[in-house]
Design a protein around this motif. Structure first.
Motif, PDB file in Angstrom:
ATOM      1  N   PRO A   6       0.833  -1.208   0.000  1.00 56.96           N
ATOM      2  CA  PRO A   6       0.000   0.000   0.000  1.00 56.96           C
ATOM      3  C   PRO A   6       0.871   1.262   0.000  1.00 56.96           C
ATOM      4  O   PRO A   6       1.863   1.357   0.735  1.00 56.96           O
ATOM      5  CB  PRO A   6      -0.813  -0.139   1.284  1.00 56.96           C
ATOM      6  CG  PRO A   6      -0.883  -1.605   1.522  1.00 56.96           C
ATOM      7  CD  PRO A   6       0.452  -2.148   1.066  1.00 56.96           C
TER       8      PRO A   6
ATOM      9  N   HIS B 174      -4.893  -9.743  -6.168  1.00 57.47           N
ATOM     10  CA  HIS B 174      -5.066  -9.167  -4.827  1.00 57.47           C
ATOM     11  C   HIS B 174      -6.051 -10.046  -4.072  1.00 57.47           C
ATOM     12  O   HIS B 174      -7.089 -10.460  -4.609  1.00 57.47           O
ATOM     13  CB  HIS B 174      -5.596  -7.733  -4.910  1.00 57.47           C
ATOM     14  CG  HIS B 174      -5.783  -7.106  -3.549  1.00 57.47           C
ATOM     15  ND1 HIS B 174      -7.025  -6.915  -2.982  1.00 57.47           N
ATOM     16  CD2 HIS B 174      -4.872  -6.653  -2.636  1.00 57.47           C
ATOM     17  CE1 HIS B 174      -6.879  -6.356  -1.795  1.00 57.47           C
ATOM     18  NE2 HIS B 174      -5.589  -6.191  -1.556  1.00 57.47           N
TER      19      HIS B 174
ATOM     20  N   HIS C  79       0.580  -0.357  -6.539  1.00 57.44           N
ATOM     21  CA  HIS C  79      -0.550  -0.883  -5.782  1.00 57.44           C
ATOM     22  C   HIS C  79      -1.874  -0.348  -6.312  1.00 57.44           C
ATOM     23  O   HIS C  79      -2.885  -1.054  -6.351  1.00 57.44           O
ATOM     24  CB  HIS C  79      -0.386  -0.532  -4.299  1.00 57.44           C
ATOM     25  CG  HIS C  79      -1.424  -1.155  -3.406  1.00 57.44           C
ATOM     26  ND1 HIS C  79      -2.681  -0.628  -3.223  1.00 57.44           N
ATOM     27  CD2 HIS C  79      -1.384  -2.296  -2.646  1.00 57.44           C
ATOM     28  CE1 HIS C  79      -3.370  -1.365  -2.401  1.00 57.44           C
ATOM     29  NE2 HIS C  79      -2.611  -2.399  -2.037  1.00 57.44           N
ATOM     30  N   SER C  80      -1.885   0.903  -6.715  1.00 53.93           N
ATOM     31  CA  SER C  80      -3.118   1.516  -7.205  1.00 53.93           C
ATOM     32  C   SER C  80      -3.301   1.374  -8.711  1.00 53.93           C
ATOM     33  O   SER C  80      -4.340   1.741  -9.254  1.00 53.93           O
ATOM     34  CB  SER C  80      -3.153   2.998  -6.826  1.00 53.93           C
ATOM     35  OG  SER C  80      -2.003   3.668  -7.336  1.00 53.93           O
ATOM     36  N   ALA C  81      -2.266   0.876  -9.423  1.00 53.99           N
ATOM     37  CA  ALA C  81      -2.376   0.698 -10.873  1.00 53.99           C
ATOM     38  C   ALA C  81      -3.424  -0.349 -11.195  1.00 53.99           C
ATOM     39  O   ALA C  81      -3.463  -1.413 -10.565  1.00 53.99           O
ATOM     40  CB  ALA C  81      -1.016   0.307 -11.460  1.00 53.99           C
ATOM     41  N   LYS C  82      -4.262  -0.082 -12.224  1.00 56.79           N
ATOM     42  CA  LYS C  82      -5.351  -0.979 -12.566  1.00 56.79           C
ATOM     43  C   LYS C  82      -5.098  -1.741 -13.858  1.00 56.79           C
ATOM     44  O   LYS C  82      -5.881  -2.627 -14.204  1.00 56.79           O
ATOM     45  CB  LYS C  82      -6.653  -0.192 -12.698  1.00 56.79           C
ATOM     46  CG  LYS C  82      -7.071   0.516 -11.417  1.00 56.79           C
ATOM     47  CD  LYS C  82      -7.262  -0.465 -10.260  1.00 56.79           C
ATOM     48  CE  LYS C  82      -7.701   0.237  -8.973  1.00 56.79           C
ATOM     49  NZ  LYS C  82      -7.811  -0.681  -7.822  1.00 56.79           N
TER      50      LYS C  82
ATOM     51  N   ASP D  44       2.573   2.197  -2.668  1.00 59.81           N
ATOM     52  CA  ASP D  44       3.371   2.033  -3.876  1.00 59.81           C
ATOM     53  C   ASP D  44       2.483   2.377  -5.081  1.00 59.81           C
ATOM     54  O   ASP D  44       1.329   1.963  -5.136  1.00 59.81           O
ATOM     55  CB  ASP D  44       3.860   0.582  -3.949  1.00 59.81           C
ATOM     56  CG  ASP D  44       4.889   0.366  -5.056  1.00 59.81           C
ATOM     57  OD1 ASP D  44       4.762   0.980  -6.133  1.00 59.81           O
ATOM     58  OD2 ASP D  44       5.828  -0.433  -4.817  1.00 59.81           O
ATOM     59  N   PRO D  45       3.011   3.140  -6.073  1.00 64.18           N
ATOM     60  CA  PRO D  45       2.197   3.458  -7.265  1.00 64.18           C
ATOM     61  C   PRO D  45       1.661   2.210  -7.959  1.00 64.18           C
ATOM     62  O   PRO D  45       0.566   2.225  -8.521  1.00 64.18           O
ATOM     63  CB  PRO D  45       3.173   4.232  -8.160  1.00 64.18           C
ATOM     64  CG  PRO D  45       4.153   4.813  -7.217  1.00 64.18           C
ATOM     65  CD  PRO D  45       4.324   3.817  -6.104  1.00 64.18           C
TER      66      PRO D  45
ATOM     67  N   ARG E 267      -2.634  -9.316 -12.461  1.00 66.63           N
ATOM     68  CA  ARG E 267      -2.737  -8.491 -11.253  1.00 66.63           C
ATOM     69  C   ARG E 267      -3.568  -9.277 -10.241  1.00 66.63           C
ATOM     70  O   ARG E 267      -4.715  -9.637 -10.506  1.00 66.63           O
ATOM     71  CB  ARG E 267      -3.419  -7.160 -11.548  1.00 66.63           C
ATOM     72  CG  ARG E 267      -3.487  -6.233 -10.331  1.00 66.63           C
ATOM     73  CD  ARG E 267      -4.289  -4.970 -10.665  1.00 66.63           C
ATOM     74  NE  ARG E 267      -4.232  -3.998  -9.574  1.00 66.63           N
ATOM     75  CZ  ARG E 267      -5.068  -3.987  -8.519  1.00 66.63           C
ATOM     76  NH1 ARG E 267      -6.032  -4.904  -8.425  1.00 66.63           N
ATOM     77  NH2 ARG E 267      -4.947  -3.067  -7.571  1.00 66.63           N
TER      78      ARG E 267
END
Length: 629
Positions: free
Chosen positions: A58, A179, A63-66, A60-61, A177
């Motif tokens: 959390p 999670h 982490h939010s990349a989709k 880290d760029p 990806r």
């Protein structure tokens, strides 16, 4: 054996908790990923040599990349170096990349298979093998996982399958990806359609045999419960079903077949299954080990049972990441507690506890390996799953064998008790037989006395109304059959109420006894019967006696009564008088009609002045003699 079991249980609890909460990640080196030649079966077998991944915490760029294009260009990918991609509980987002090339001279088709069903979110991209920041999608992305309906997988299969089609000499990159709120297993493989079908068929056979056997054993235990009423058969069936449901959910089959459209149950089913299994273990263990509720062990079992119920309810409220750890700790506590209690019961001489402990030892080994794989500390999840199924199957078989041994011991105890009882019975038979003979003789005498009392008047000693009701139908039937006469005379004391009112009932009873003595003195023939059927009312049943003979007898009785002097309580002398009514049995007449006519004749005698004998209408009478005052 005991120490080995205890050490195994302790190792299971400590090692699993430590690894689940504090287990280290595997160390991977940062280096460039190599291209996988999809046309080479050997290269496909070593797919982990070509995988690279990145763990985005959390903040880290990444982490939010989709999508891959949003990843930083300087992302430091780590090579798997042949290791399985397994990670314990974390909030990180994991990116995995694989570059594949078709070296064959023609187009070919493969499946990229991810053989771990318990992932919340997985997205697959197929794109050009350029820098991810400048990527071009070659196929629409596939987004799926437990947080999406099962149909999002595209292929109806419990694992995740990504179709990969490559032209001759074509090269493309595949990025994932991932999670999840739990542990992560990323067992990837690149297989041909034929290999995928063969592996699926093999697993289908294994699962079919495993779950089919559990179902048969559960139904068998239910049948035993309904036929015998023994509770531990019901609890064993409950345990088998709950364990099967838990493994069904862990293997992704429950999500596929039971609730494919429920994303909530897809996550909650695992901790729910754990809590349900712990409750079933407690109920079955307490019943099978015969733990009394008032003992310390019994109280501990009650606490564990209610705790399991509480954790079962909490599984609907708490997030998956917390409920899975809490319920894992619960089931470990249950296993450890049951092992200790079973050990104590074994030392107390309860032999079925030995097989119970053996069953737990087998399950502990399989569960340890399976749990380590599920928590991300061991690779090859499929192999651990099969090992867990084998361990559970062996445990269920051993538990059922333990129940057979328990039944055998109980049956032997019953046989021993029966033999002892038979010996004691034979020893006491002679004594009891003698006592029984004496008792039967006493009972026979008592029955004779009782019969006499039931048919005789207690005050006068004459027969009573019951005897009259019994014998009168027989005498009437005999008279009709033989043609012999049957006469009934009813005798009543005159003004008897005045005697009771003047001198009391005790004196009245003395007078009744005098009347009874008078009747008994005149009724001397063996078959004639004198009866007291009311207070001062008497009857004479006179078989083979004509009305004239009955009249003569009654006149004698009345005359004797007139001359009998009775001394009253005040010293005076008293002479009683009687009235009588006579009726002879007529053709077609029954006991009731005969009695009624005799009663009417008695009423006529009373109305005519008492102290006399009257015959019923139609009865041939001798001359009626009136009393002189």
């Amino acid at each position: 054996m005991l120490s080995m079991l205890n050490r195994a249980c302790a190792l299971f609890v400590v090692a699993l908790l430590a690894l689940a909460l504090f287990g280290p990640e595997q160390a991977f080196a940062a280096e460039r990923c190599t291209v996988l030649d999809a046309a080479s079966a050997d290269a496909r077998q070593r797919i982990n040599d070509h995988l690279c991944f990145y763990s985005a915490r959390p903040g880290d760029p990444a982490h939010s990349a989709k999508f891959p294009g949003a990843l930083p260009e300087n992302l430091q990918w780590q090579a798997a170096q042949g290791h399985d991609l397994v990670f314990s509980h974390t909030d990180a987002v994991y990116w995995v990349t694989l570059t594949v090339r078709n070296s064959s001279p023609q187009q070919a088709f493969w499946f990229l298979k991810l053989s771990y069903p318990l992932l919340d979110e997985i997205t697959f991209w197929q794109h050009t093998p350029d820098n991810p920041g400048q990527y071009t999608e070659l196929e629409p992305p596939l987004q799926t996982g437990d947080r999406f309906p099962f149909a999002s997988r595209g292929i109806d299969y419990r694992y995740y399958l990504l179709p990969v089609t490559l032209d001759a000499q074509e090269e493309r990159a595949i990025t994932l990806r991932i999670h999840s709120s739990g542990a992560l297993n990323v067992p990837l493989s690149l297989v041909t359609p034929g290999e995928a079908v063969a592996e699926s068929n093999h697993l289908t056979l294994v699962h079919g045999l495993f779950y089919g056997a559990l179902l048969v054993l559960a139904v068998f235990n239910l049948v035993l419960f309904f036929s015998s009423g023994t509770r531990y058969y019901l609890f064993n069936a409950f345990y088998i079903v709950s364990m099967a449901l838990f493994l069904f959910a862990m293997g992704g089959l429950a999500n596929q077949y039971f609730w494919p459209d429920s994303t909530e149950l897809a996550n909650q089913s695992i901790p729910l299954g754990l809590a349900l299994c712990s409750l079933a273990m407690v109920l079955f263990g307490g019943s099978f080990l015969e733990i009394e509720s008032g003992t310390l062990a019994g109280k501990a079992m009650q606490v564990l049972a209610w705790t399991s119920v509480g954790f079962l309810g909490a599984s609907f409220i708490l997030p998956y990441s917390k409920s899975i750890l809490l319920n894992t700790f619960l089931i470990l506590s249950v296993i450890a507690s049951l092992s200790v209690i079973a050990t104590i019961r074994w030392r107390q001489g309860y032999q079925p506890a030995f097989w119970y402990l053996g069953a737990w030892l087998v399950m502990v080994v399989g569960a340890l390996l399976y749990a380590l794989a599920a928590f991300g500390h061991l690779g090859d999840y499929q192999a651990r799953e099969v090992m867990m199924q084998a361990a559970i199957g062996a445990q269920v078989v051993l538990l059922n064998y333990a129940m057979v041994q328990r039944w055998r011991l109980l049956n032997q105890k019953l046989l021993d008790i029966e033999q002892q009882a038979r010996t004691e019975l034979e020893f006491k038979v002679h004594e009891r037989t003698t006592q029984l003979r004496n008792t039967m003789q006493e009972l026979e005498q008592a029955n004779r006395k009782l019969a006499s009392l039931s048919l005789n008047d207690a005050l006068t000693g004459l027969h009573n109304r019951r005897h009259m009701d019994n014998i009168m139908p027989e005498l009437c039937a005999e008279a009709r059959r033989t043609g012999q006469p049957l006469t009934l005379a009813l005798v009543d004391a005159d003004h008897f109420k005045r005697i009771n009112d003047t001198w009391g009932h005790d004196f009245g009873d003395q007078c009744l006894k005098k009347i009874a003595d008078n009747l008994a003195g005149h009724v001397k023939r063996p078959r004639d019967v004198a009866i007291r059927f009311g207070g001062e009312e008497f009857a004479l049943l006179l078989p083979e006696t004509t009305p004239d003979g009955a009249d003569t007898l009654c006149q004698s009785i009345l005359q004797a009564m007139r001359t009998t002097v009775i001394r009253t309580p005040d010293g005076a002398d008293l002479c009683l008088t009687l009235s009588a009514g006579i009726a002879a049995l007529q053709p077609g007449e029954g006991p009731r009609e005969l009695f009624r006519r005799a009663d009417e004749a008695l009423y006529t005698a009373k109305a005519a002045g008492r102290d006399q004998v009257r015959g019923a209408p139609g009865t041939h009478e001798a001359a009626t003699k009136s009393a002189t005052n």
